[in-house]
Enzyme design. Sequence first.
Site, short mmCIF file in Angstrom:
data_model
loop_
_atom_site.label_atom_id
_atom_site.label_comp_id
_atom_site.label_asym_id
_atom_site.label_seq_id
_atom_site.Cartn_x
_atom_site.Cartn_y
_atom_site.Cartn_z
N GLY A 1 3.29 2.15 7.93
CA GLY A 1 2.11 2.37 7.85
C GLY A 1 1.92 3.77 7.75
O GLY A 1 0.56 4.19 8.73
N THR B 1 0.93 -1.39 0.31
CA THR B 1 0.23 -0.03 0.36
C THR B 1 0.66 1.27 0.31
O THR B 1 1.70 1.75 0.53
CB THR B 1 -0.61 -0.20 1.31
OG1 THR B 1 -2.05 -1.17 1.32
CG2 THR B 1 -1.56 1.46 1.23
N GLU C 1 -0.78 -5.72 6.16
CA GLU C 1 0.96 -5.23 5.64
C GLU C 1 1.81 -5.93 6.73
O GLU C 1 2.40 -6.77 5.48
CB GLU C 1 1.67 -3.87 5.28
CG GLU C 1 0.55 -2.58 4.19
CD GLU C 1 1.72 -1.24 4.54
OE1 GLU C 1 1.01 -0.77 3.69
OE2 GLU C 1 1.43 -1.61 5.53
N THR D 1 4.68 4.34 -3.68
CA THR D 1 5.32 3.75 -4.89
C THR D 1 4.51 2.35 -4.33
O THR D 1 5.45 1.68 -5.89
CB THR D 1 6.92 3.76 -3.47
OG1 THR D 1 6.32 5.14 -3.19
CG2 THR D 1 8.16 3.14 -3.84
C1 A5P Z 1 1.38 2.45 4.33
O1 A5P Z 1 0.45 1.73 5.51
C2 A5P Z 1 2.81 2.57 4.64
O2 A5P Z 1 3.34 0.89 5.20
C3 A5P Z 1 2.79 2.92 3.13
O3 A5P Z 1 3.81 1.69 2.59
C4 A5P Z 1 4.28 3.92 3.50
O4 A5P Z 1 3.42 4.69 3.63
C5 A5P Z 1 4.94 4.07 1.79
O5 A5P Z 1 3.86 4.49 1.03
P1 A5P Z 1 4.74 5.41 0.20
O6 A5P Z 1 5.21 5.01 -1.29
O7 A5P Z 1 3.56 6.54 -0.22
O8 A5P Z 1 5.84 7.22 0.31
#
Ligand code: A5P
Length: 233
Positions: A104, A34, A112, A37
Amino acid sequence: VTSAGALAIEEARRRAAEAAAAEVEDGMVVGLGTGATAALAIEALARRIAGGLRVAGIPTSERMAALATRLGVPLTSFAAHRRIDLTIDGADEVEIGSLDLVKGLGGALLREKIVAAASRRMLVVVDEAKLVERLGTREPLPVEIVPFGHEATLERLERAGAAPTLRGAGAGAPFRSDGGHFIADCRTGPIADAAVLEARLHGIVGVVETGLFLGLATRVVVGTADGVRVLDR
Ligand code: A5P
């Protein structure tokens, strides 16, 4: 960040996402992470599926399930598969020496972590700004907590030195995860011993899960201005 800077970060992340998606093999069950990226990795995977690759994805959030479905990535679940061959996910911080992670900020840490724990390999896709010498340096540590009694749980987190803020509380209703829980963003500062902190937080009643991902990442693919850098555990 200027818009040119934001574009450069997006391009770096895209390089990492594409390199990670290139590691997916025919017939694999793939964990779909999630965040922005991870979404780029799902897009890259969708292009490979359009080219004939056969895989099934297990999404880590409702948001990414919707994206995958829209892009034509077939989905499956733990009901059909207990083990995941490869997971591609983002991170909020990556500790350079250990490849331990903070995750998170996107609110999906519980699913995750369940997906990462069930995966043979976990590829993490980030840009260079996510690399830190010590976890807790740049970002707060998200801790998922049960809504019932959360006032008491927050007090216990406070007493444990975690300096929690209930996510979204200032803007009216607190943020809720896909599991219906709240998230306490904890200003820990640089974390000297992540395993000790993990054990201490798990000892607090009302804590569902923490954003510390220790020993789970097998490879970190770092997107840079001109390519990718691969860090292996
Ligand atoms: C989601 O719960 C997070 O663990 C994401 O993996 C994290 O926020 C990275 O997201 P971006 O790629 O949007 O920075």
